[in-house]
Design a protein around this motif. Structure first.
Motif, short mmCIF file in Angstrom:
data_model
loop_
_atom_site.label_atom_id
_atom_site.label_comp_id
_atom_site.label_asym_id
_atom_site.label_seq_id
_atom_site.Cartn_x
_atom_site.Cartn_y
_atom_site.Cartn_z
N GLY A 39 0.79 -1.23 0.00
CA GLY A 39 0.00 0.00 0.00
C GLY A 39 0.82 1.27 0.00
N LYS A 40 2.15 1.15 -0.19
CA LYS A 40 3.02 2.32 -0.15
C LYS A 40 2.69 3.30 -1.28
N THR A 41 2.66 2.80 -2.50
CA THR A 41 2.42 3.67 -3.66
C THR A 41 1.02 4.28 -3.61
N THR A 42 0.04 3.50 -3.18
CA THR A 42 -1.32 4.03 -3.05
C THR A 42 -1.35 5.18 -2.05
N THR A 43 -0.65 5.02 -0.93
CA THR A 43 -0.59 6.07 0.09
C THR A 43 0.06 7.33 -0.47
N MET A 44 1.17 7.17 -1.17
CA MET A 44 1.87 8.33 -1.72
C MET A 44 1.04 9.03 -2.79
N ARG A 45 0.27 8.27 -3.54
CA ARG A 45 -0.61 8.88 -4.54
C ARG A 45 -1.73 9.68 -3.88
N MET A 46 -2.21 9.19 -2.74
CA MET A 46 -3.23 9.95 -2.02
C MET A 46 -2.64 11.23 -1.44
N LEU A 47 -1.44 11.16 -0.90
CA LEU A 47 -0.79 12.35 -0.35
C LEU A 47 -0.48 13.37 -1.44
N GLY A 56 -10.85 9.21 5.70
CA GLY A 56 -9.67 9.70 6.40
C GLY A 56 -9.25 11.07 5.92
N ARG A 57 -8.13 11.53 6.42
CA ARG A 57 -7.69 12.90 6.16
C ARG A 57 -6.18 12.95 6.00
N ALA A 58 -5.71 13.82 5.10
CA ALA A 58 -4.28 14.04 4.91
C ALA A 58 -4.02 15.54 4.81
N VAL A 72 -1.89 22.11 -2.65
CA VAL A 72 -1.02 21.04 -2.13
C VAL A 72 -0.04 20.60 -3.21
N LYS A 73 -0.54 20.41 -4.43
CA LYS A 73 0.32 19.95 -5.53
C LYS A 73 1.41 20.96 -5.84
N ARG A 74 1.13 22.24 -5.65
CA ARG A 74 2.16 23.26 -5.90
C ARG A 74 3.34 23.13 -4.94
N ARG A 75 3.10 22.54 -3.79
CA ARG A 75 4.14 22.44 -2.76
C ARG A 75 4.81 21.08 -2.71
N ILE A 76 4.41 20.20 -3.64
CA ILE A 76 4.95 18.84 -3.66
C ILE A 76 5.80 18.60 -4.90
N GLY A 77 6.92 17.93 -4.70
CA GLY A 77 7.68 17.35 -5.80
C GLY A 77 7.50 15.85 -5.74
N TYR A 78 6.99 15.26 -6.80
CA TYR A 78 6.63 13.83 -6.76
C TYR A 78 7.37 13.06 -7.83
N LEU A 79 8.08 12.03 -7.40
CA LEU A 79 8.73 11.10 -8.32
C LEU A 79 8.02 9.76 -8.20
N PRO A 80 7.14 9.43 -9.14
CA PRO A 80 6.41 8.16 -9.07
C PRO A 80 7.31 6.98 -9.43
N GLU A 81 6.79 5.79 -9.18
CA GLU A 81 7.54 4.57 -9.48
C GLU A 81 7.86 4.47 -10.97
N GLN A 82 6.89 4.82 -11.82
CA GLN A 82 7.12 4.89 -13.26
C GLN A 82 7.41 6.35 -13.62
N LEU A 152 9.12 10.55 -2.91
CA LEU A 152 10.01 9.83 -3.82
C LEU A 152 9.75 8.33 -3.73
N ASP A 153 9.26 7.77 -4.84
CA ASP A 153 8.95 6.34 -4.90
C ASP A 153 10.07 5.62 -5.65
N GLU A 154 10.93 4.95 -4.92
CA GLU A 154 12.07 4.22 -5.49
C GLU A 154 12.98 5.13 -6.33
N PRO A 155 13.53 6.19 -5.75
CA PRO A 155 14.33 7.15 -6.54
C PRO A 155 15.66 6.60 -7.03
N THR A 156 16.19 5.53 -6.42
CA THR A 156 17.50 5.03 -6.83
C THR A 156 17.43 3.74 -7.64
#
Length: 309
Positions: A39-47, A56-58, A72-82, A152-156
């Motif tokens: 559920g890691k990627t699902t959680t990060m996608r919700m955040l 629930g609430r985030a 919220v999106k303006r303040r986030i840098g997101y690196l997805p798994e793909q 960051l989802d699997e950045p390395t």
């Protein structure tokens, strides 16, 4: 700061995330761990505002993800798994495009190219890059607008050891400056980079804390590492007879080599008794130290415990 309260996500009859609650302080780097499908990627996608939670609430950067998704999106840098790349563009062209969305200019683009180690390939077409360099481009697009929060989802993934070290040092440099969620399967990277860890399993939090505190919480007794020059079977017999010792594990593979063991107790410090027994039998004591669980050992113990429950 990121505040997650009873966050839940269901896909039809499948519950991917169940009542997650945790907090990440400003400037903290959090390791977000768990097996595939936890559920890691699902959680990060919700955040990140990509997936709406079922309940629930985030709160991210002081704003509710549901009520203020654009802010919220303006303040986030997101690196997805793909990694989201346009392979027909050069690195510079792609970052110019991403920068235009964030209203960033050449200065920000050049800074992030330098920061992510892309100077030597800045004019190369993305489809010609190695997987490692494509991963760096993905990290650059997450950083170009200088966000307060990095997810960051699997950045390395796909990087060679030297590149992993460089990206690890880059992420570590954000400590105190950006709030970072780092999901990875490379557990030593988490130990060297993150102040705190959340381990999830089957959509629920299985353990949370610093790597050190998790090790102490998981370990029911004390462990000591010992290396002795002497006969293996006799050493095991003598160590096992010491009051307070619950188990002796043989680590050595060869009978005629220096013998290595871990000695487990129910919490007692038996180092002086071990040293005394070795000296009395005229063996040579080479090493005697407390064994501290690595993050990998903690991770395996947590998951094993959860699966057995």
């Amino acid at each position: 700061m990121i505040e997650v309260r009873e966050l839940t996500k269901r896909f039809g009859s499948i519950q991917a995330v169940s009542d997650l609650s945790f907090t990440i302080k400003d400037g903290e780097i959090l390791g977000f761990l768990g097996p595939n499908g936890a559920g890691k990627t699902t959680t990060m996608r919700m955040l990140s505002g990509i997936l709406p939670p079922t309940s629930g609430r985030a709160i991210v950067a002081g704003m509710d993800v549901i009520k203020n998704p654009i802010e919220v999106k303006r303040r986030i840098g997101y690196l997805p798994e793909q990694v989201p790349l346009y392979p027909e563009l050069t690195v510079t062209e792609y970052l110019d495009f991403v920068g235009s969305i964030w209203k960033c200019g050449k200065k920000e683009r050049d800074e992030v190219i330098e920061e992510c180690g892309l100077s030597s390939v800045s004019q190369a077409l993305i489809y010609r890059l190695s997987r490692g360099y494509r991963q760096r481009v993905g990290l650059a697009q997450a950083l170009i607008h200088n966000p307060d929060v990095l997810i960051l989802d699997e950045p390395t993934v796909g990087l060679d050891p030297q590149q992993i070290r460089e990206i690890r040092d880059l992420i570590k440099s954000f400590e105190g400056k950006k709030t970072v969620i780092l999901s990875t399967h490379i557990l030593p990277e988490v130990s060297m980079t993150c102040q705190r860890v959340v381990i999830i399993h089957q959509g629920e939090i299985a353990a949370e804390g610093t790597p050190e505190s998790l090790g102490k919480r998981i370990e029911s007794g004390a462990q000591f590492e010992i290396e002795v020059q002497g006969p293996q079977e006799q050493i095991v017999k003598v160590l096992s007879s010491i009051q307070g010792v619950s188990r002796v594990n043989v680590l050595s593979q060869q009978q005629d080599a220096n013998q290595k063991f871990t000695v487990e107790t129910k919490g007692e410090d038996v180092r002086s008794e071990i040293a005394k027994a070795v000296i009395e039998h005229e063996w040579k004591l080479l090493t005697l130290k407390t064994h501290e669980l690595t993050l990998e050992e903690v991770y395996v113990k947590v998951l094993t415990k959860e699966e057995a429950a």
